[in-house]
Design a protein around this motif. Structure first.
Motif: not given
Length: 337
Positions: A93-95, A131-145
């Protein structure tokens, strides 16, 4: 070459070893006139995690952060398995956001990081390729939140994000060249989006003038000169410093740019420090760029020369007491911040 470097190089593969002989004696960081109100950090991948760690742990000295293909502060919690799972692939699951916010508030209350009010008015940018296949964009979304969740603690904290870039796990540059759909060394490609321009605009405001070819000086410096007596930061012997023409004798800002895994100078030469696009914008904005460099090692286990975002330098890696954070603090002091 230092004894430490010689021993480290002896442990590396033949392909990696080729870069080890390139280390030469380098001068110490110069004392410059740095505007303490214009200091920020940026990073790609593990460098993005390092950028948010530096921003949180040194918020009394850093006023902004740009995260490219990375995730939220404290994500790994000192566990490599979590780093490789939730913090990269978002699996199982995402962080989880709330525990991360609770943790950073507890660290601030204990004095392990500065008071979160120090983030007030700071600027944050999060960029991620769809298209990031190393660090999922959903992980970046958690950084934003995560950063948006700190606005209550730090009124005026500004958070911008673009999470649907038409590229993979890399830094998109101006110009031409590179494969935008895959993650290939040196992890730079022209994908119709100038990430460096977006970083400078988000962190420093509108450009005072249009950029041209970088006209400043890119020099190596001795990273061991700011090694100090603290814990071992596991850095290369030399880092890079870019000084725009006007910054040699007048006040300028400072951007610390953290490379990604396998993107250090031993792996890609000077591709990141010359071709990421930061230098030409640094000229336009009057901003010095510091490019610290990690090193690959097997003890501690860091064969890809990543920045420490899971604890290979010690349990306090993402706090004021962290080895790489302490090194950065001393480097800022040496530059005049």
């Amino acid at each position: 070459m230092s004894i430490r470097t010689a021993v480290s190089c002896a442990l590396l593969s033949a392909a990696t070893l080729a870069g080890c002989s390139s280390h030469a004696e380098a001068p110490a960081l110069p004392a410059l006139s740095i505007d303490a109100e214009r200091v920020a950090v940026v990073g790609l991948s593990s460098g993005a995690y390092m950028a948010t760690q530096a921003h949180i742990a040194l918020s009394d000295r850093i006023q902004g952060a740009a995260l490219i293909a990375g995730g939220p502060y404290g994500c790994a919690g000192g566990d490599l398995n979590v780093a490789l799972g939730a913090c990269m692939t978002a699996k199982p699951a995402p962080p989880a956001l709330d525990p991360l916010l609770s943790k950073v508030r507890a660290l601030a209350a204990a004095g392990n990081v500065p008071p979160l009010q120090g983030l007030a008015g700071d600027r944050v940018l999060v960029l991620h390729g769809a298209q990031d296949d190393k660090v999922a964009p959903t992980v970046g979304a958690v950084a934003v939140e995560f950063y948006r969740g700190l606005v209550a603690d730090a009124p005026g904290l500004q958070v911008e994000a673009t999470l649907d870039g038409a590229y993979g796990h890399l830094l998109s540059t101006a110009g031409e060249g590179g494969n935008c759909s895959s993650s290939e060394s040196p992890f730079l490609a022209a994908c119709g989006f100038d990430a460096a321009a977006a970083v400078f605009t988000a962190l420093y405001g509108a450009s005072p003038r249009a950029p041209v070819d970088a006209a400043g000086t890119l020099r190596k410096f001795d990273q061991n000169a700011v090694r100090g007596d603290g814990p071992e930061p596991n850095l290369a012997d030399s880092g890079y410093l870019y000084v725009p023409p006007q910054c040699a004798d007048s006040s300028c800002g400072l951007l610390v740019a953290f490379h990604g895994c396998k993107q250090n100078a031993d792996a890609v030469g000077e591709a990141f420090v010359r071709e990421a696009g930061f230098n030409r914008w640094a000229d336009a904005y009057g901003v010095v760029v510091l490019y610290p460099q990690t090193r690959a090692s097997f003890a501690p286990l860091n064969p890809n020369a990543c920045w420490d975002w899971w604890g290979y330098t010690g349990a306090d890696y993402d706090t004021r007491a962290g080895a790489q954070i302490q090194w950065l603090a001393r480097a800022l002091t040496a530059l005049g911040v």
